[in-house]
Motif scaffolding. Structure first.
Motif, mmCIF file in Angstrom:
data_model
loop_
_atom_site.group_PDB
_atom_site.id
_atom_site.type_symbol
_atom_site.label_atom_id
_atom_site.label_comp_id
_atom_site.label_asym_id
_atom_site.label_seq_id
_atom_site.Cartn_x
_atom_site.Cartn_y
_atom_site.Cartn_z
ATOM 1 N N THR A 207 137.206 27.876 50.294
ATOM 2 C CA THR A 207 137.529 26.488 50.593
ATOM 3 C C THR A 207 136.682 26.033 51.773
ATOM 4 O OG1 THR A 207 139.378 24.964 50.893
ATOM 5 C CG2 THR A 207 139.444 26.990 52.178
ATOM 6 N N TRP A 208 136.611 24.732 51.983
ATOM 7 C CA TRP A 208 135.827 24.156 53.078
ATOM 8 C C TRP A 208 136.659 24.104 54.350
ATOM 9 C CZ3 TRP A 208 130.715 23.242 52.881
ATOM 10 C CH2 TRP A 208 130.115 23.252 51.616
ATOM 11 N N LEU A 209 136.101 24.659 55.421
ATOM 12 C CA LEU A 209 136.777 24.739 56.713
ATOM 13 C C LEU A 209 135.766 24.504 57.827
ATOM 14 C CD1 LEU A 209 138.732 28.070 56.118
ATOM 15 C CD2 LEU A 209 139.674 25.762 56.057
ATOM 16 N N LEU B 43 136.451 17.253 48.848
ATOM 17 C CA LEU B 43 136.311 18.698 49.040
ATOM 18 C C LEU B 43 137.648 19.418 48.937
ATOM 19 C CD1 LEU B 43 133.888 18.867 52.109
ATOM 20 C CD2 LEU B 43 133.313 19.029 49.678
ATOM 21 N N ASP B 44 137.588 20.684 48.529
ATOM 22 C CA ASP B 44 138.763 21.548 48.528
ATOM 23 C C ASP B 44 138.945 22.059 49.957
ATOM 24 O OD1 ASP B 44 140.845 23.236 47.869
ATOM 25 O OD2 ASP B 44 139.542 24.799 47.059
ATOM 26 N N THR B 45 139.973 21.563 50.624
ATOM 27 C CA THR B 45 140.264 21.976 51.994
ATOM 28 C C THR B 45 141.754 21.813 52.252
ATOM 29 O OG1 THR B 45 139.556 21.817 54.304
ATOM 30 C CG2 THR B 45 139.811 19.733 53.093
ATOM 31 N N PHE B 46 142.180 22.111 53.457
ATOM 32 C CA PHE B 46 143.589 22.020 53.823
ATOM 33 C C PHE B 46 143.919 20.648 54.415
ATOM 34 C CE2 PHE B 46 142.699 26.655 54.366
ATOM 35 C CZ PHE B 46 143.507 27.097 53.337
ATOM 36 N N PRO B 47 145.149 20.177 54.250
ATOM 37 C CA PRO B 47 145.554 18.905 54.853
ATOM 38 C C PRO B 47 145.336 18.873 56.372
ATOM 39 C CG PRO B 47 147.210 19.616 53.278
ATOM 40 C CD PRO B 47 146.225 20.751 53.420
ATOM 41 N N SER B 48 145.516 20.012 57.035
ATOM 42 C CA SER B 48 145.328 20.046 58.489
ATOM 43 C C SER B 48 143.873 19.771 58.859
ATOM 44 C CB SER B 48 145.780 21.388 59.064
ATOM 45 O OG SER B 48 145.063 22.451 58.464
ATOM 46 N N VAL B 49 142.928 20.237 58.042
ATOM 47 C CA VAL B 49 141.511 19.961 58.300
ATOM 48 C C VAL B 49 141.265 18.460 58.189
ATOM 49 C CG1 VAL B 49 139.151 20.308 57.447
ATOM 50 C CG2 VAL B 49 140.737 22.248 57.588
ATOM 51 N N ARG B 50 141.793 17.840 57.144
ATOM 52 C CA ARG B 50 141.626 16.389 56.973
ATOM 53 C C ARG B 50 142.232 15.626 58.164
ATOM 54 N NH1 ARG B 50 142.357 17.796 51.465
ATOM 55 N NH2 ARG B 50 140.495 17.234 50.288
ATOM 56 N N ALA B 51 143.393 16.079 58.632
ATOM 57 C CA ALA B 51 144.057 15.395 59.750
ATOM 58 C C ALA B 51 143.221 15.480 61.021
ATOM 59 C CB ALA B 51 145.447 15.985 59.985
ATOM 60 N N ILE B 52 142.672 16.640 61.307
ATOM 61 C CA ILE B 52 141.870 16.786 62.523
ATOM 62 C C ILE B 52 140.579 15.994 62.408
ATOM 63 C CG2 ILE B 52 140.563 18.424 63.945
ATOM 64 C CD1 ILE B 52 142.869 20.435 63.465
ATOM 65 N N VAL B 53 139.919 16.054 61.251
ATOM 66 C CA VAL B 53 138.690 15.272 61.069
ATOM 67 C C VAL B 53 138.999 13.789 61.216
ATOM 68 C CG1 VAL B 53 136.887 14.605 59.436
ATOM 69 C CG2 VAL B 53 137.519 17.017 59.685
ATOM 70 N N ARG B 54 140.093 13.330 60.631
ATOM 71 C CA ARG B 54 140.477 11.915 60.751
ATOM 72 C C ARG B 54 140.678 11.538 62.217
ATOM 73 N NH1 ARG B 54 144.397 11.855 57.267
ATOM 74 N NH2 ARG B 54 143.127 11.087 55.573
ATOM 75 N N SER B 55 141.250 12.442 63.011
ATOM 76 C CA SER B 55 141.476 12.146 64.429
ATOM 77 C C SER B 55 140.158 12.045 65.191
ATOM 78 C CB SER B 55 142.389 13.190 65.069
ATOM 79 O OG SER B 55 141.689 14.385 65.349
ATOM 80 N N LEU B 56 139.120 12.745 64.722
ATOM 81 C CA LEU B 56 137.839 12.753 65.422
ATOM 82 C C LEU B 56 136.897 11.636 64.975
ATOM 83 C CD1 LEU B 56 137.164 16.592 65.437
ATOM 84 C CD2 LEU B 56 137.798 15.156 67.394
ATOM 85 N N ILE B 57 136.845 11.354 63.672
ATOM 86 C CA ILE B 57 135.880 10.363 63.180
ATOM 87 C C ILE B 57 136.516 9.271 62.332
ATOM 88 C CG2 ILE B 57 133.980 12.009 63.274
ATOM 89 C CD1 ILE B 57 134.106 12.178 60.190
#
Length: 168
Positions: A38-40, A146-160
């Motif tokens: 998965t993408w991390l 991308l296949d990734t975890f919801p937590s990754v999406r949340a952190i990326v959303r907080s940054l960009i």
């Protein structure tokens, strides 16, 4: 019973994840993880002789070839009566992750610290194929595919997230 209560007897390992933001501030560096498929964000274990802050910079460089610097995130000023303790920049988040049993490896816990970093100079990715399948820069829109975890999406959303439209 919570996951923490159920796994008190499991071995604990400190790990780091590095959310590197590109120079334009609209993309984050991700790797396709060899074991999890998965993408991390790039990352890994904290070595016994290093701080998590040093480990995350090292892991990003080893896995992607990207030079990055930790984005300062200071904690509370701990100066009391003229004495100041050495302080480390804080992670964006810290999570308790159950790593399932695999052949030759018992189930264990990763206590993962996620840090924000900024790219320093060249943004050309050189994925370490021994460690990751691929690596690249992704916008929030691209991340949705991308296949990734919801937590990754949340952190990326907080940054960009405030720089690009958010879908879904």
């Amino acid at each position: 019973m919570t996951i923490i209560e159920r796994t008190t007897h499991f071995q604990k390992q400190f790990t780091v994840s590095g959310y590197v933001v590109n120079g334009a501030g609209d993309r984050v560096l991700l790797v396709h993880h060899r074991k999890l498929l998965t993408w991390l964000p790039p990352g890994g274990h904290v070595d016994p002789d290093e701080t998590p802050q040093v480990a995350v910079v090292r892991e990003v460089r080893e896995e992607t070839g990207i030079r990055a610097a930790l984005r300062p995130h200071p904690g509370i000023d701990l100066e009391v009566d003229g004495t100041k303790e050495a302080q480390l920049d804080l992670p964006l988040s810290m999570s308790y992750q159950l790593i399932p049993e695999r052949p030759g490896e018992p189930a264990h816990i990763h206590m993962d610290m996620a840090f924000a970093l900024d790219v320093m100079g060249d943004e050309t990715v050189d994925a370490a194929e021994a460690e990751v399948h691929a690596a690249g820069w992704f916008s929030l829109d691209e991340l949705q595919e991308l296949d990734t975890f919801p937590s990754v999406r949340a952190i990326v959303r907080s940054l960009i997230g405030d720089r690009v439209p958010i879908r879904g």
